[in-house]
Design a protein around this motif. Structure first.
Motif, PDB file in Angstrom:
ATOM      1  N   ARG A   1      -0.903 -12.396   4.269  1.00 55.21           N
ATOM      2  CA  ARG A   1       0.832 -11.641   3.850  1.00 55.21           C
ATOM      3  C   ARG A   1       1.683 -12.391   3.214  1.00 55.21           C
ATOM      4  NH1 ARG A   1       0.740 -11.231  10.781  1.00 55.21           N
ATOM      5  NH2 ARG A   1      -0.926  -8.751  10.391  1.00 55.21           N
ATOM      6  N   ARG A   2       2.527 -11.926   3.141  1.00 59.03           N
ATOM      7  CA  ARG A   2       3.697 -12.652   1.879  1.00 59.03           C
ATOM      8  C   ARG A   2       2.839 -12.877   0.455  1.00 59.03           C
ATOM      9  NH1 ARG A   2       7.991 -12.758   3.549  1.00 59.03           N
ATOM     10  NH2 ARG A   2       8.719 -14.098   2.050  1.00 59.03           N
ATOM     11  N   GLN A   3       1.971 -12.590  -0.236  1.00 57.55           N
ATOM     12  CA  GLN A   3       1.539 -12.358  -1.029  1.00 57.55           C
ATOM     13  C   GLN A   3       1.758 -11.417  -2.028  1.00 57.55           C
ATOM     14  OE1 GLN A   3      -2.421 -14.263  -1.800  1.00 57.55           O
ATOM     15  NE2 GLN A   3      -2.597 -14.604   0.627  1.00 57.55           N
ATOM     16  N   GLY A   4       2.542  -9.890  -1.392  1.00 53.78           N
ATOM     17  CA  GLY A   4       2.502  -8.366  -2.137  1.00 53.78           C
ATOM     18  C   GLY A   4       1.302  -7.896  -2.234  1.00 53.78           C
ATOM     19  N   ALA A   5       0.585  -7.922  -1.529  1.00 49.34           N
ATOM     20  CA  ALA A   5      -0.734  -6.999  -0.486  1.00 49.34           C
ATOM     21  C   ALA A   5       0.034  -5.705   0.077  1.00 49.34           C
ATOM     22  CB  ALA A   5      -0.951  -7.700   0.463  1.00 49.34           C
ATOM     23  N   ALA A   6       1.069  -6.248   1.000  1.00 45.50           N
ATOM     24  CA  ALA A   6       2.090  -4.569   1.073  1.00 45.50           C
ATOM     25  C   ALA A   6       2.385  -3.795   0.592  1.00 45.50           C
ATOM     26  CB  ALA A   6       2.627  -4.969   2.348  1.00 45.50           C
TER      27      ALA A   6
ATOM     28  N   ALA B   1       9.899  -7.971  10.328  1.00 39.34           N
ATOM     29  CA  ALA B   1       9.215  -8.537   9.368  1.00 39.34           C
ATOM     30  C   ALA B   1       9.453  -6.970   8.107  1.00 39.34           C
ATOM     31  CB  ALA B   1       8.659  -9.396   8.706  1.00 39.34           C
ATOM     32  N   ALA B   2       8.181  -5.992   9.169  1.00 40.51           N
ATOM     33  CA  ALA B   2       8.298  -5.161   8.039  1.00 40.51           C
ATOM     34  C   ALA B   2       9.315  -4.031   7.882  1.00 40.51           C
ATOM     35  CB  ALA B   2       6.901  -4.010   9.550  1.00 40.51           C
ATOM     36  N   GLN B   3      11.005  -4.213   8.588  1.00 33.20           N
ATOM     37  CA  GLN B   3      11.538  -3.011   8.819  1.00 33.20           C
ATOM     38  C   GLN B   3      11.924  -3.592   7.256  1.00 33.20           C
ATOM     39  OE1 GLN B   3      13.995  -1.747  11.311  1.00 33.20           O
ATOM     40  NE2 GLN B   3      12.026  -0.902  12.811  1.00 33.20           N
ATOM     41  N   ALA B   4      12.058  -5.255   6.920  1.00 31.39           N
ATOM     42  CA  ALA B   4      12.833  -5.726   6.026  1.00 31.39           C
ATOM     43  C   ALA B   4      11.915  -5.241   4.792  1.00 31.39           C
ATOM     44  CB  ALA B   4      12.974  -7.427   6.410  1.00 31.39           C
ATOM     45  N   SER B   5      10.296  -5.366   4.615  1.00 30.52           N
ATOM     46  CA  SER B   5      10.252  -5.083   3.530  1.00 30.52           C
ATOM     47  C   SER B   5      10.023  -3.412   3.292  1.00 30.52           C
ATOM     48  CB  SER B   5       8.189  -5.058   3.676  1.00 30.52           C
ATOM     49  OG  SER B   5       8.452  -6.025   3.805  1.00 30.52           O
TER      50      SER B   5
END
Length: 76
Positions: free
Chosen positions: A8-13, A39-43
């Motif tokens: 997480r927090r490395q751009g994978a999603a 957190a998902a909704q923020a993305s």
């Protein structure tokens, strides 16, 4: 979509999402997400999705937020 904690927090999603919708010629892309998945909704919002309502996606499920992406609309 899920990302293991260590990735997480490395751009994978963001990369997975880009690959999933790349070349999709649909007018819109819709997803359901749990309201507490902040957190998902923020993305999703950062990728251009907007919340358009809520739904219970299957019998016995918790209520989910429904989010919509218009690929033709530029992300702010």
């Amino acid at each position: 979509m899920a990302v293991r904690p260590r990735w997480r927090r490395q751009g994978a999603a963001t990369r997975m999402h880009r690959v999933l919708i790349e070349g999709v010629d649909n007018a819109r892309v819709m997803l359901n997400t749990r309201p507490e998945a902040t957190a998902a909704q923020a993305s999703y919002r950062a990728w251009g999705y907007t919340r358009v309502g809520s739904a219970i996606p299957w019998e016995g499920a918790a209520r989910h937020d429904v989010m919509l992406l218009d690929p033709a609309r530029p992300v702010a």
